[in-house]
Scaffold this active site. Structure first.
Site, PDB file in Angstrom:
ATOM      1  CE  LYS A 203      -3.092  44.111-143.512  1.00 34.42           C
ATOM      2  NZ  LYS A 203      -3.710  44.910-144.541  1.00 34.42           N
TER       3      LYS A 203
ATOM      4  CE  LYS B 150      -4.282  53.212-146.122  1.00 32.17           C
ATOM      5  NZ  LYS B 150      -3.949  51.842-146.267  1.00 32.17           N
TER       6      LYS B 150
ATOM      7  CE  LYS C 204      -3.896  51.000-139.571  1.00 34.55           C
ATOM      8  NZ  LYS C 204      -5.049  50.731-140.448  1.00 34.55           N
TER       9      LYS C 204
HETATM   10  P1  ATP Z   1      -3.093  48.977-143.889  1.00 32.91           P
HETATM   11  O1  ATP Z   1      -2.201  48.792-142.716  1.00 32.91           O
HETATM   12  O2  ATP Z   1      -2.608  48.376-145.138  1.00 32.91           O
HETATM   13  O3  ATP Z   1      -3.657  50.339-144.020  1.00 32.91           O
HETATM   14  P2  ATP Z   1      -5.115  47.762-142.420  1.00 32.91           P
HETATM   15  O4  ATP Z   1      -4.380  46.736-141.655  1.00 32.91           O
HETATM   16  O5  ATP Z   1      -5.676  48.938-141.763  1.00 32.91           O
HETATM   17  O6  ATP Z   1      -4.304  48.100-143.693  1.00 32.91           O
HETATM   18  P3  ATP Z   1      -7.006  45.771-143.105  1.00 32.91           P
HETATM   19  O7  ATP Z   1      -6.041  44.686-143.143  1.00 32.91           O
HETATM   20  O8  ATP Z   1      -8.055  45.685-144.122  1.00 32.91           O
HETATM   21  O9  ATP Z   1      -6.325  47.163-143.199  1.00 32.91           O
HETATM   22  O10 ATP Z   1      -7.646  45.875-141.676  1.00 32.91           O
HETATM   23  C1  ATP Z   1      -8.414  44.829-141.210  1.00 32.91           C
HETATM   24  C2  ATP Z   1      -8.988  45.200-139.904  1.00 32.91           C
HETATM   25  O11 ATP Z   1      -7.946  45.327-138.948  1.00 32.91           O
HETATM   26  C3  ATP Z   1      -9.752  46.525-139.917  1.00 32.91           C
HETATM   27  O12 ATP Z   1     -10.947  46.355-139.209  1.00 32.91           O
HETATM   28  C4  ATP Z   1      -8.830  47.473-139.206  1.00 32.91           C
HETATM   29  O13 ATP Z   1      -9.526  48.482-138.555  1.00 32.91           O
HETATM   30  C5  ATP Z   1      -8.114  46.538-138.228  1.00 32.91           C
HETATM   31  N1  ATP Z   1      -6.801  47.061-137.896  1.00 32.91           N
HETATM   32  C6  ATP Z   1      -5.754  47.224-138.740  1.00 32.91           C
HETATM   33  N2  ATP Z   1      -4.699  47.753-138.086  1.00 32.91           N
HETATM   34  C7  ATP Z   1      -5.097  47.928-136.794  1.00 32.91           C
HETATM   35  C8  ATP Z   1      -4.452  48.433-135.633  1.00 32.91           C
HETATM   36  N3  ATP Z   1      -3.214  48.865-135.653  1.00 32.91           N
HETATM   37  N4  ATP Z   1      -5.158  48.456-134.486  1.00 32.91           N
HETATM   38  C9  ATP Z   1      -6.418  48.009-134.437  1.00 32.91           C
HETATM   39  N5  ATP Z   1      -7.079  47.530-135.499  1.00 32.91           N
HETATM   40  C10 ATP Z   1      -6.441  47.472-136.674  1.00 32.91           C
END
Ligand code: ATP
Ligand code: LTN
Length: 328
Positions: free
Chosen positions: A197, A111, A194
């Site tokens: 969002k 990040k 990945k």
């Molecule tokens: P950002 O996309 O802003 O970095 P994030 O979606 O990784 O954020 P969180 O919303 O806090 O962060 O994630 C919540 C949970 O969702 C975490 O356990 C994360 O590992 C899971 N997660 C997020 N994106 C994915 C993905 N693409 N595939 C699988 N798990 C995910």
């Protein structure tokens, strides 16, 4: 009963990645564990978020959690910032973690990559300490997270052990739980990245509350490869492998079973089946989301949870403060 805890940052609309990698696990496990799930709003402050937007998203996430099947009968659903003991404990943990180990956190490296040091908040650097506090304050046994968060749960384990050795037994050492399929869902347009969002093109990312026909189009135009056979090969066929992961986790079957089902199909037929599953999921979540908003019962749930989580956290923080020797 063992205790499960996890959280999601309100930094954007929830995605299909969040659902498969996180939310779905909570729903499946809530009857087996004493479950605590929270909106990690303090974590959102590690990068700038518009305050009005942030407030809206926090409430939205609570409604989506309930729509996805979290049941207040089994799950204590709360908002992190409404329990200020988390930041109290985070400070104690920050003072017991080292620059070296924090610098090795791969999410921080990702990040902050390419950014000037003056543009990276200290909070982004120390946020794994706050995450450790979120976990250790409740004596969580298990922490279900996507694979990208495993290193942070490992840090929480190390900090618990370090504190216990230094000051005497205080914290339970938590275990991460990583879903076997769908641990990481990738961007539909750029399947090396990945599905996120905050960071991706909107064409590559499916939002849980988006128009279902738009979601269908995104699946149908997902990047694939020049072959025409459907099978799992993450290296050479990242796009198809990602769609197989999405399909198999939504159907609750293994990747092999999904491969078998589509071994005679072309990419168009395969994508249509994946799109149907995604549309089915989104329609169901969106119907329930509207019911939750109309019923207005989310506030009542949050108020009840708040009293419960504060009492647990206060006890733990007072114990930690006393062990390290602060106060009278
Ligand atoms: P950002 O996309 O802003 O970095 P994030 O979606 O990784 O954020 P969180 O919303 O806090 O962060 O994630 C919540 C949970 O969702 C975490 O356990 C994360 O590992 C899971 N997660 C997020 N994106 C994915 C993905 N693409 N595939 C699988 N798990 C995910
Ligand atoms: N850091 C996580 C969200 C998060 C979390 C937690 C997950 C904050 N505190 C405690 C599990 C347990 C993220 O960015 N996905």
């Amino acid at each position: 009963m063992k205790r499960l805890l996890s959280g999601v940052k309100p930094t954007g609309e929830l995605t299909l990645g969040n659902y498969i990698g996180a939310l779905r696990q909570f729903v499946e496990m809530q009857k087996e564990y004493e479950t605590f799930v929270f909106v990690a709003d303090l974590h959102a402050l590690t990068v700038y978020n518009d305050p009005t937007e942030l407030k809206r998203r926090i409430k939205d996430i609570v409604a989506v959690y309930l729509a996805c099947g979290l049941d207040p009968k089994y799950t204590t659903l709360f908002i992190q910032s409404e329990n200020m003991y988390h930041t109290n404990l985070a400070w104690i943990l920050e003072c017991n973690s080292y620059m070296g180990e924090m610098s090795r956190m791969t999410q921080f490296k990702d990040k902050s990559k390419g950014k000037n040091n003056e543009a990276i908040s200290c909070g982004l650097f120390t946020y794994p300490d706050l995450m450790a506090a979120d976990i250790l304050i409740y004596d969580a046994d298990v922490v279900p997270v996507g694979v990208d968060q495993k290193q942070h749960v490992e840090l929480a384990r190390n900090l618990a052990e370090r504190f216990n050795n230094k000051y005497g037994e205080t914290f339970k050492v938590p275990e991460p739980i990583i879903p076997s399929s769908g641990a990481k869902i990738y961007d539909l347009q750029n399947p090396e990245k990945k599905m996120s969002k905050t960071e991706n093109s909107s064409k590559g990312c499916i939002m849980l509350l988006e128009d279902v026909e738009s979601a269908r189009k995104k699946i149908m135009s997902a990047v694939t490869d020049s072959e025409s056979k459907v099978y799992y090969d993450k290296e050479n066929k990242p796009g198809i492998s990602n769609l197989l992961a999405i399909y198999s986790s939504l159907k609750g079957i293994s990747i092999e079973e999904a491969e078998n089902k589509f071994k005679e199909s072309n990419y168009g037929e395969f994508k249509r089946c994946v799109a149907d599953e995604v549309v089915k999921l989104l329609t169901d979540i969106q119907n329930k989301y509207n019911e939750v908003l109309e019923s207005g019962f989310a506030d009542k749930i949050l108020d009840d949870s708040n009293a419960k989580v504060r009492a647990i956290a206060q006890k733990k923080v007072e114990e930690a403060f006393s062990k390290v020797g602060v106060g009278r």
